[in-house]
Scaffold this active site. Structure first.
Site, PDB file in Angstrom:
ATOM      1  N   LEU A 184       0.814  -1.222   0.000  1.00  0.00           N
ATOM      2  CA  LEU A 184       0.000   0.000   0.000  1.00  0.00           C
ATOM      3  C   LEU A 184       0.846   1.269   0.000  1.00  0.00           C
ATOM      4  O   LEU A 184       0.312   2.372  -0.189  1.00  0.00           O
ATOM      5  CB  LEU A 184      -0.914   0.031   1.244  1.00  0.00           C
ATOM      6  CG  LEU A 184      -1.889  -1.136   1.407  1.00  0.00           C
ATOM      7  CD1 LEU A 184      -2.690  -0.989   2.701  1.00  0.00           C
ATOM      8  CD2 LEU A 184      -2.852  -1.212   0.241  1.00  0.00           C
ATOM      9  N   ASP A 204      -7.577  17.163 -12.847  1.00  0.00           N
ATOM     10  CA  ASP A 204      -8.759  16.719 -12.081  1.00  0.00           C
ATOM     11  C   ASP A 204      -9.760  16.031 -13.019  1.00  0.00           C
ATOM     12  O   ASP A 204     -10.153  16.593 -14.047  1.00  0.00           O
ATOM     13  CB  ASP A 204      -9.412  17.932 -11.409  1.00  0.00           C
ATOM     14  CG  ASP A 204     -10.190  17.541 -10.162  1.00  0.00           C
ATOM     15  OD1 ASP A 204     -10.157  16.363  -9.778  1.00  0.00           O
ATOM     16  OD2 ASP A 204     -10.839  18.432  -9.581  1.00  0.00           O
ATOM     17  N   TYR A 246       0.344  10.053 -11.414  1.00  0.00           N
ATOM     18  CA  TYR A 246      -0.154   9.128 -10.392  1.00  0.00           C
ATOM     19  C   TYR A 246      -0.905   7.972 -11.056  1.00  0.00           C
ATOM     20  O   TYR A 246      -0.649   6.790 -10.780  1.00  0.00           O
ATOM     21  CB  TYR A 246      -1.067   9.882  -9.417  1.00  0.00           C
ATOM     22  CG  TYR A 246      -1.734   9.015  -8.374  1.00  0.00           C
ATOM     23  CD1 TYR A 246      -1.030   8.577  -7.263  1.00  0.00           C
ATOM     24  CD2 TYR A 246      -3.069   8.640  -8.510  1.00  0.00           C
ATOM     25  CE1 TYR A 246      -1.638   7.773  -6.299  1.00  0.00           C
ATOM     26  CE2 TYR A 246      -3.687   7.845  -7.562  1.00  0.00           C
ATOM     27  CZ  TYR A 246      -2.974   7.408  -6.460  1.00  0.00           C
ATOM     28  OH  TYR A 246      -3.581   6.611  -5.515  1.00  0.00           O
TER      29      TYR A 246
HETATM   30  P1  NAD Z   1      -1.497   7.330   3.120  1.00  0.00           P
HETATM   31  O1  NAD Z   1      -0.636   8.461   2.649  1.00  0.00           O
HETATM   32  O2  NAD Z   1      -2.264   7.510   4.369  1.00  0.00           O
HETATM   33  O3  NAD Z   1      -0.634   5.999   3.251  1.00  0.00           O
HETATM   34  C1  NAD Z   1       0.496   5.740   2.483  1.00  0.00           C
HETATM   35  C2  NAD Z   1       1.580   5.221   3.414  1.00  0.00           C
HETATM   36  O4  NAD Z   1       2.750   4.949   2.636  1.00  0.00           O
HETATM   37  C3  NAD Z   1       2.003   6.229   4.486  1.00  0.00           C
HETATM   38  O5  NAD Z   1       2.046   5.609   5.740  1.00  0.00           O
HETATM   39  C4  NAD Z   1       3.384   6.712   4.037  1.00  0.00           C
HETATM   40  O6  NAD Z   1       4.183   7.121   5.126  1.00  0.00           O
HETATM   41  C5  NAD Z   1       3.891   5.470   3.324  1.00  0.00           C
HETATM   42  N1  NAD Z   1       4.914   5.767   2.317  1.00  0.00           N
HETATM   43  C6  NAD Z   1       4.914   6.741   1.386  1.00  0.00           C
HETATM   44  N2  NAD Z   1       6.036   6.689   0.649  1.00  0.00           N
HETATM   45  C7  NAD Z   1       6.767   5.636   1.132  1.00  0.00           C
HETATM   46  C8  NAD Z   1       8.028   5.086   0.792  1.00  0.00           C
HETATM   47  N3  NAD Z   1       8.788   5.592  -0.205  1.00  0.00           N
HETATM   48  N4  NAD Z   1       8.471   4.031   1.493  1.00  0.00           N
HETATM   49  C9  NAD Z   1       7.735   3.498   2.504  1.00  0.00           C
HETATM   50  N5  NAD Z   1       6.529   3.998   2.875  1.00  0.00           N
HETATM   51  C10 NAD Z   1       6.055   5.048   2.188  1.00  0.00           C
HETATM   52  O7  NAD Z   1      -2.455   6.976   1.902  1.00  0.00           O
HETATM   53  P2  NAD Z   1      -3.683   5.956   1.819  1.00  0.00           P
HETATM   54  O8  NAD Z   1      -4.867   6.744   1.441  1.00  0.00           O
HETATM   55  O9  NAD Z   1      -3.734   5.085   3.012  1.00  0.00           O
HETATM   56  O10 NAD Z   1      -3.263   5.100   0.536  1.00  0.00           O
HETATM   57  C11 NAD Z   1      -2.833   3.748   0.611  1.00  0.00           C
HETATM   58  C12 NAD Z   1      -2.730   3.187  -0.798  1.00  0.00           C
HETATM   59  O11 NAD Z   1      -3.992   3.206  -1.445  1.00  0.00           O
HETATM   60  C13 NAD Z   1      -1.785   3.969  -1.727  1.00  0.00           C
HETATM   61  O12 NAD Z   1      -1.132   3.057  -2.574  1.00  0.00           O
HETATM   62  C14 NAD Z   1      -2.721   4.832  -2.530  1.00  0.00           C
HETATM   63  O13 NAD Z   1      -2.172   5.230  -3.769  1.00  0.00           O
HETATM   64  C15 NAD Z   1      -3.889   3.890  -2.685  1.00  0.00           C
HETATM   65  N6  NAD Z   1      -5.163   4.543  -2.967  1.00  0.00           N
HETATM   66  C16 NAD Z   1      -5.734   5.375  -2.037  1.00  0.00           C
HETATM   67  C17 NAD Z   1      -6.969   5.946  -2.319  1.00  0.00           C
HETATM   68  C18 NAD Z   1      -7.661   6.885  -1.374  1.00  0.00           C
HETATM   69  O14 NAD Z   1      -8.729   7.391  -1.736  1.00  0.00           O
HETATM   70  N7  NAD Z   1      -7.140   7.126  -0.175  1.00  0.00           N
HETATM   71  C19 NAD Z   1      -7.615   5.653  -3.524  1.00  0.00           C
HETATM   72  C20 NAD Z   1      -6.956   4.849  -4.462  1.00  0.00           C
HETATM   73  C21 NAD Z   1      -5.747   4.266  -4.157  1.00  0.00           C
HETATM   74  C1  UD2 Z   2      -7.618  10.345  -6.797  1.00  0.00           C
HETATM   75  C2  UD2 Z   2      -8.183   9.023  -7.279  1.00  0.00           C
HETATM   76  C3  UD2 Z   2      -8.420   8.102  -6.097  1.00  0.00           C
HETATM   77  C4  UD2 Z   2      -7.173   7.992  -5.239  1.00  0.00           C
HETATM   78  C5  UD2 Z   2      -6.701   9.359  -4.819  1.00  0.00           C
HETATM   79  C6  UD2 Z   2      -5.374   9.270  -4.066  1.00  0.00           C
HETATM   80  C7  UD2 Z   2      -9.518   9.468  -9.264  1.00  0.00           C
HETATM   81  C8  UD2 Z   2     -10.868   9.660  -9.813  1.00  0.00           C
HETATM   82  N1  UD2 Z   2      -9.468   9.242  -7.949  1.00  0.00           N
HETATM   83  O1  UD2 Z   2      -8.543  10.968  -6.033  1.00  0.00           O
HETATM   84  O2  UD2 Z   2      -8.773   6.810  -6.570  1.00  0.00           O
HETATM   85  O3  UD2 Z   2      -6.170   7.299  -5.929  1.00  0.00           O
HETATM   86  O4  UD2 Z   2      -6.465  10.157  -5.979  1.00  0.00           O
HETATM   87  O5  UD2 Z   2      -5.479   9.956  -2.886  1.00  0.00           O
HETATM   88  O6  UD2 Z   2      -8.518   9.503  -9.952  1.00  0.00           O
HETATM   89  N2  UD2 Z   2     -11.690  18.847  -4.030  1.00  0.00           N
HETATM   90  C9  UD2 Z   2     -12.293  20.074  -3.745  1.00  0.00           C
HETATM   91  N3  UD2 Z   2     -11.889  20.747  -2.626  1.00  0.00           N
HETATM   92  C10 UD2 Z   2     -10.914  20.282  -1.794  1.00  0.00           C
HETATM   93  C11 UD2 Z   2     -10.297  19.032  -2.101  1.00  0.00           C
HETATM   94  C12 UD2 Z   2     -10.700  18.352  -3.238  1.00  0.00           C
HETATM   95  O7  UD2 Z   2     -13.163  20.534  -4.491  1.00  0.00           O
HETATM   96  O8  UD2 Z   2     -10.612  20.955  -0.790  1.00  0.00           O
HETATM   97  C13 UD2 Z   2     -12.150  18.104  -5.211  1.00  0.00           C
HETATM   98  C14 UD2 Z   2     -11.015  17.732  -6.162  1.00  0.00           C
HETATM   99  O9  UD2 Z   2     -10.744  18.765  -7.075  1.00  0.00           O
HETATM  100  C15 UD2 Z   2     -11.608  16.477  -6.817  1.00  0.00           C
HETATM  101  C16 UD2 Z   2     -12.446  15.845  -5.708  1.00  0.00           C
HETATM  102  O10 UD2 Z   2     -12.664  16.865  -4.744  1.00  0.00           O
HETATM  103  O11 UD2 Z   2     -12.444  16.826  -7.885  1.00  0.00           O
HETATM  104  C17 UD2 Z   2     -11.770  14.661  -5.040  1.00  0.00           C
HETATM  105  O12 UD2 Z   2     -10.438  15.042  -4.725  1.00  0.00           O
HETATM  106  P1  UD2 Z   2      -9.449  14.122  -3.870  1.00  0.00           P
HETATM  107  O13 UD2 Z   2      -8.142  14.847  -3.777  1.00  0.00           O
HETATM  108  O14 UD2 Z   2     -10.127  13.716  -2.617  1.00  0.00           O
HETATM  109  O15 UD2 Z   2      -9.309  12.800  -4.698  1.00  0.00           O
HETATM  110  P2  UD2 Z   2      -9.090  12.462  -6.273  1.00  0.00           P
HETATM  111  O16 UD2 Z   2     -10.407  12.298  -6.929  1.00  0.00           O
HETATM  112  O17 UD2 Z   2      -8.056  13.337  -6.857  1.00  0.00           O
END
Ligand code: NAD
Ligand code: UD2
Length: 311
Positions: free
Chosen positions: A72, A272, A142
């Site tokens: 993750l 976006d 990303y």
């Molecule tokens: P987060 O930032 O809370 O967690 C990521 C973790 O990775 C953190 O603890 C950070 O310290 C660690 N990390 C970052 N770079 C690192 C490195 N070089 N070496 C070791 N550790 C490192 O984010 P999250 O929301 O918990 O995301 C977890 C995973 O899910 C990520 O791969 C993210 O891309 C993916 N993801 C998240 C979302 C979302 O909406 N939050 C959506 C789609 C995918």
């Molecule tokens: C992307 C990915 C998601 C996940 C995430 C990583 C898509 C569709 N989604 O999320 O899967 O990987 O990245 O963290 O690619 N916004 C506002 N005001 C704010 C903050 C955000 O309007 O203060 C809007 C932003 O412009 C976007 C939406 O809210 O349209 C969601 O933004 P986000 O940063 O929560 O997540 P998103 O969709 O970039």
């Protein structure tokens, strides 16, 4: 009882996964560089290795004697990938290849890897709902790196016989999501601002739609993915199948918190995506339980955050 490695386990999603693995009596090891994650997100019983997931020596140490790996660790922000293309690439793609490469070492007999992909792989594909076989056309570094993870997972499975399962998380939310950075997820930022009686910033017109999924449901998918590995590399959406605009979200959150939100409009962010709604049908074969609705999930999240803000 098994031993699992969780890279990025001190982060938002990873820490919930660690908690659940511990409840199931597994031994949990975390590799995290603590860049956005925090030590106090995980219990003292979790073994923590502080290090970089793109460093082969750290990953080799972390993968010793594990039964499976949840990968993750990433710089989980579209906007950061726009500002720091090369830096985010090192963690987001080189990190994943480092994990697959280590899992494939002959002395390890094929460590299964479940890894986090993202809805960002679909990019500006407008065919809603997005299915796993819909065209992938990422528009940010990303999204491109997450698609790269999927391609390298395929190599890991096909060439090196490593069982892999990729999960395309849509927009995840829930307790412990850090609101403190401008790169944080929109729900964590909005809750923090509402509770502190500050205006919400809407980027663009606010009509962009997201498929929000509660973190507990994401953990269900991660565990089910590990529990149903196949020799073929598999990929699943992790989503609810429902689109919500950012303006609707602001309204629902206002009702949940009990404060009418003040809105401030700002220019749309580079990269976006306008529409992101997934089809959860394929993931049904993972035999998952009932999903948390957006309103239920928001209530649980606000209940978690509110006492800390009040203190
Ligand atoms: P987060 O930032 O809370 O967690 C990521 C973790 O990775 C953190 O603890 C950070 O310290 C660690 N990390 C970052 N770079 C690192 C490195 N070089 N070496 C070791 N550790 C490192 O984010 P999250 O929301 O918990 O995301 C977890 C995973 O899910 C990520 O791969 C993210 O891309 C993916 N993801 C998240 C979302 C979302 O909406 N939050 C959506 C789609 C995918
Ligand atoms: C992307 C990915 C998601 C996940 C995430 C990583 C898509 C569709 N989604 O999320 O899967 O990987 O990245 O963290 O690619 N916004 C506002 N005001 C704010 C903050 C955000 O309007 O203060 C809007 C932003 O412009 C976007 C939406 O809210 O349209 C969601 O933004 P986000 O940063 O929560 O997540 P998103 O969709 O970039």
């Amino acid at each position: 009882m098994a031993t699992f490695l969780v890279t990025g386990g001190c982060g938002f999603i990873g820490s919930h996964l660690c908690e659940r693995l511990e409840q199931q009596d597994h031994h949990v090891r975390v590799l995290d560089d603590l860049s956005t994650g925090r030590r106090d997100n995980i219990s003292d019983d979790v073994e923590l290795i502080v290090g970089d997931v793109a460093d082969p020596d750290c990953v080799a140490r972390a993968m010793d004697n594990v039964d499976g790996c949840f990968h993750l660790a990433a710089i989980a922000s579209v906007r950061r990938s726009v500002e720091d293309w090369l830096g985010t690439h090192e963690t987001n793609l080189t990190g994943a290849i480092t994990v697959f490469n280590e899992a494939a070492r002959p002395n390890r007999s094929g460590v299964p890897v479940v890894y986090a992909s993202s809805a960002a792989v679909y990019g500006d594909n407008q065919e809603m709902p997005l299915r796993e076989n819909s065209a992938t056309q990422p528009i940010t570094a990303y999204g491109a790196d997450k698609l790269g993870c999927e391609l390298h997972a395929r190599v890991a499975s096909r060439v090196h016989r490593i069982p892999t399962c990729g999960l395309r998380f849509f927009n995840v939310f829930g307790p412990r999501q850090d609101p403190s950075s401008p790169y944080s997820g929109v729900i964590s930022i909005f809750i923090d601002r509402l509770l502190n009686r500050r205006p919400l910033t809407i980027f663009g017109h606010g009509g962009q739609q997201r498929d929000f999924v509660f973190v507990g449901d994401v953990v269900d998918h991660l565990l089910a993915g590990m529990g149903s590995m196949t020799a073929e590399p598999r990929i699943f959406n992790v989503c609810g199948g429902v689109g919500t605009t950012i303006l609707e979200l602001a309204g629902i959150l206002g009702e949940t918190v009990g404060i009418a939100p003040a809105l401030h409009f700002a220019p749309a962010q580079t990269g976006d995506i306008q529409l992101s709604i997934g089809d959860p049908a394929r993931a049904a074969i993972l035999n998952l339980g009932t999903r948390t609705t957006l309103r239920e999930g928001l209530r649980l999240t606000v209940d978690f955050v509110r006492p800390a803000v009040a203190a």
